[in-house]
Scaffold this motif. Sequence first.
Motif, short mmCIF file in Angstrom:
data_model
loop_
_atom_site.label_atom_id
_atom_site.label_comp_id
_atom_site.label_asym_id
_atom_site.label_seq_id
_atom_site.Cartn_x
_atom_site.Cartn_y
_atom_site.Cartn_z
N HIS A 28 0.83 -1.20 0.00
CA HIS A 28 0.00 0.00 0.00
C HIS A 28 0.87 1.26 0.00
CE1 HIS A 28 -3.39 -2.62 0.66
NE2 HIS A 28 -2.88 -3.06 1.79
N ASN A 29 1.91 1.26 -0.82
CA ASN A 29 2.80 2.40 -0.84
C ASN A 29 2.07 3.68 -1.22
OD1 ASN A 29 5.03 1.05 -0.01
ND2 ASN A 29 6.25 1.43 -1.84
N SER A 30 2.41 4.74 -0.53
CA SER A 30 1.83 6.05 -0.79
C SER A 30 2.77 7.09 -0.22
CB SER A 30 0.44 6.18 -0.15
OG SER A 30 0.56 6.17 1.27
N ASP A 31 2.57 8.34 -0.60
CA ASP A 31 3.39 9.42 -0.05
C ASP A 31 3.25 9.48 1.47
OD1 ASP A 31 4.10 10.02 -2.62
OD2 ASP A 31 2.79 11.75 -2.80
N LYS A 32 2.02 9.35 1.94
CA LYS A 32 1.76 9.45 3.38
C LYS A 32 2.51 8.36 4.15
CE LYS A 32 -2.06 9.48 6.73
NZ LYS A 32 -3.54 9.39 6.89
N TYR A 33 2.49 7.14 3.61
CA TYR A 33 3.18 6.01 4.25
C TYR A 33 4.68 6.26 4.31
CZ TYR A 33 5.15 1.24 4.32
OH TYR A 33 5.88 0.11 4.59
N GLY A 53 3.60 4.12 -6.65
CA GLY A 53 2.66 4.83 -5.79
C GLY A 53 3.25 6.04 -5.09
N ILE A 54 4.57 6.28 -5.25
CA ILE A 54 5.23 7.42 -4.62
C ILE A 54 5.43 8.52 -5.65
CG2 ILE A 54 7.25 8.19 -3.35
CD1 ILE A 54 5.61 6.08 -1.89
N THR A 55 5.05 9.74 -5.32
CA THR A 55 5.23 10.87 -6.22
C THR A 55 6.50 11.63 -5.88
OG1 THR A 55 4.05 12.48 -4.84
CG2 THR A 55 2.72 11.11 -6.32
#
Length: 233
Positions: A28-33, A53-55
Amino acid sequence: MRSVFDKDGDIFDDIRYKFYDMMLPLVHNSDKYLVYVAQRTPKLQKVSLDMHGITGKGFSRSIRNWRQLEVIFMVSLSGCHCTHILQEIGINCGKLKMFNILSCTDPSRTRFCLNEYNCQVIADNLCSLTTSGISNCYINKLGLLIIMSKCKQLVRLCLIRCIRALEDVKLTRGRGALDARPLKVIPEPLSVFLQKCEGSDSEWRINTLPGKHNIRSVISHLWMEPGDVPTSI
């Protein structure tokens, strides 16, 4: 992650402060994580992470917490965020010695392309690199020439299952997309270890040939196709 990072107490504070090596898989990769983890591991020296998933913006917020990084292993680096990410690494990671790129073989994801432009960005921003590994990526002659000649501190370069492009792939900076023309390649994957000769800026050893060879000769040899007559190098 919360069971480690959100616990209170001296023991957990000590654990968090001493994280030096971390692998962040695609969960569930994301910037927030990524920001959540980076803010809690300021002493990190080595990180492996899947960039899916990372910007560029999220990575920028994260990398500012990781100024001690010496090794980065990056999976699925996106062409559209490449420039921003490499610039942020250059600004914040002055101790970086090793940078590895692995393109995922999943057909739904685009292979990262080390074309002339992307390689120039690497040379401009990752000035302290001594070792680099490139796996499952597209790479062309001009790109490899730039890395070998302009990354002055680089002494070891490993290409693993890379696909050799026979012509430049143009990257449109505005939309970060590959040119619509089909990419012409040598389909046989290339795996080779290159070592810079001690005391020289332009001579390298290649594990398929004896002796020392200049950069252009090494590149010309790597791009030979079956049936080509080797030139004198």
